[in-house]
Scaffold this motif. Structure first.
Motif, PDB file in Angstrom:
ATOM      1  N   UNK A   1       0.834  -1.207   0.000  1.00 21.09           N
ATOM      2  CA  UNK A   1       0.000   0.000   0.000  1.00 21.09           C
ATOM      3  C   UNK A   1       0.866   1.254   0.000  1.00 21.09           C
ATOM      4  N   UNK A   2       1.904   1.242   0.821  1.00 24.60           N
ATOM      5  CA  UNK A   2       2.822   2.386   0.856  1.00 24.60           C
ATOM      6  C   UNK A   2       3.540   2.542  -0.482  1.00 24.60           C
TER       7      UNK A   2
ATOM      8  N   UNK B   1       8.567   0.839 -15.119  1.00 25.68           N
ATOM      9  CA  UNK B   1       8.998   0.577 -13.738  1.00 25.68           C
ATOM     10  C   UNK B   1       7.819   0.136 -12.875  1.00 25.68           C
ATOM     11  N   UNK B   2       6.657   0.725 -13.129  1.00 27.68           N
ATOM     12  CA  UNK B   2       5.457   0.324 -12.390  1.00 27.68           C
ATOM     13  C   UNK B   2       5.115  -1.134 -12.666  1.00 27.68           C
ATOM     14  N   UNK B   3       5.127  -1.526 -13.926  1.00 26.53           N
ATOM     15  CA  UNK B   3       4.822  -2.909 -14.283  1.00 26.53           C
ATOM     16  C   UNK B   3       5.794  -3.868 -13.605  1.00 26.53           C
ATOM     17  N   UNK B   4       7.059  -3.520 -13.624  1.00 24.93           N
ATOM     18  CA  UNK B   4       8.070  -4.375 -13.007  1.00 24.93           C
ATOM     19  C   UNK B   4       7.873  -4.455 -11.492  1.00 24.93           C
ATOM     20  N   UNK B   5       7.548  -3.328 -10.877  1.00 28.83           N
ATOM     21  CA  UNK B   5       7.338  -3.309  -9.428  1.00 28.83           C
ATOM     22  C   UNK B   5       6.114  -4.127  -9.031  1.00 28.83           C
ATOM     23  N   UNK B   6       5.061  -4.046  -9.841  1.00 32.40           N
ATOM     24  CA  UNK B   6       3.826  -4.778  -9.535  1.00 32.40           C
ATOM     25  C   UNK B   6       4.054  -6.277  -9.600  1.00 32.40           C
ATOM     26  N   UNK B   7       4.813  -6.724 -10.599  1.00 33.53           N
ATOM     27  CA  UNK B   7       5.106  -8.150 -10.728  1.00 33.53           C
ATOM     28  C   UNK B   7       6.051  -8.594  -9.614  1.00 33.53           C
TER      29      UNK B   7
END
Length: 256
Positions: free
Chosen positions: A199-200, A225-231
């Motif tokens: 969440x943070x 970067x968002x896609x990579x972080x989510x995975x």
């Protein structure tokens, strides 16, 4: 007359829409809906699950609005659920969904395309004189608010929220969850994502993206970067998901 198109990203249920074809809701329906509402608050929802629960809710709500408007002396045709809401397609409940849409920060348009709505209420409204339109607007506003409260009570949503709050407290105090949360945080730190919880992380990324111009090179880099972080968050969270499921099960929160 206000537009009723809204956008939603939350909620989960696996319940037949046929259970909502009349104005009655038996205890079994309420218990089932409440359990599934509770589960989505804790575990999230896929787009299909979201659509199902919103459809059930909106079917009840539209019928309630029509009854209320009729009591006020106005004709109102209940809308179909897909005329009222439009899920964004963000799915945090699977690795595949995250690989496609990330956290839904940079991957969802600011304004989603809205399909043409064949709403007979609009043409009927436009045929009213100005004074009657004003009265109609007041009635519709009141009926929508009343119907929201009525339907939430009918479907047991306040009870589901209360159960979820109780479960969240149990989760926060569960030693296995606390340990697994540290494992997730350490794992994410290895790829440069320093956050105590997912969440943070989502909040931080959202604030960062808010400073960027859509369509810019920086925004495209952020999207990747968002896609990579989510995975990565999904991969790092296996132990955490298991611990949360065990903690929730221990509360015996879902109805049986």
């Amino acid at each position: 007359m206000r537009s009723r198109i809204s956008f939603a990203v939350i909620l989960c249920v696996v319940l037949s829409v046929s259970a909502c074809t009349d104005n009655t809701t038996d205890e079994g329906d309420v218990a089932s809906y409440q359990d599934r509402y509770f589960e989505q608050l804790i575990f999230g929802a896929s787009p299909d699950e979201l659509t199902q629960i919103l459809t059930i809710y909106e079917d009840h709500r539209q019928r309630s609005i029509a009854e209320c408007m009729r009591d006020d002396g106005f004709e109102y045709t209940p809308l179909q659920a897909d005329q009222v809401f439009q899920p964004t397609g963000v799915d945090l409940t699977s690795r595949t969904g995250r690989a496609e849409m990330g956290f839904g920060i940079s991957t969802v348009p600011d304004i989603l395309p809205v399909a043409e709505v064949d709403d007979p209420n609009i043409s009927r409204y436009e045929g009213l004189d100005e004074a009657t339109q004003a009265a109609y607007d007041v009635s519709l506003s009141d009926c929508e608010a009343t119907s929201d409260n009525t339907v939430e009570a009918e479907l047991g949503i306040p009870e589901a929220v209360a159960r979820a709050q109780q479960a969240q407290l149990a989760i926060a105090n569960d030693p296995a969850v606390v340990r697994a949360q540290h494992v997730w945080s350490s794992c994410m730190a290895e790829i440069g994502c320093d956050a105590p919880t997912e969440t943070d992380l989502i909040t931080t990324l959202g604030l960062e993206f808010g400073q960027l111009d859509r369509g810019s090179v920086e925004a495209e880099r952020f999207r990747q970067r968002e896609l990579e972080a989510a995975v990565a968050s999904w991969d790092c969270g296996e132990e955490l998901r298991t611990a949360i499921q065990a903690a929730v099960a221990a509360t015996n929160a879902p109805n049986t």
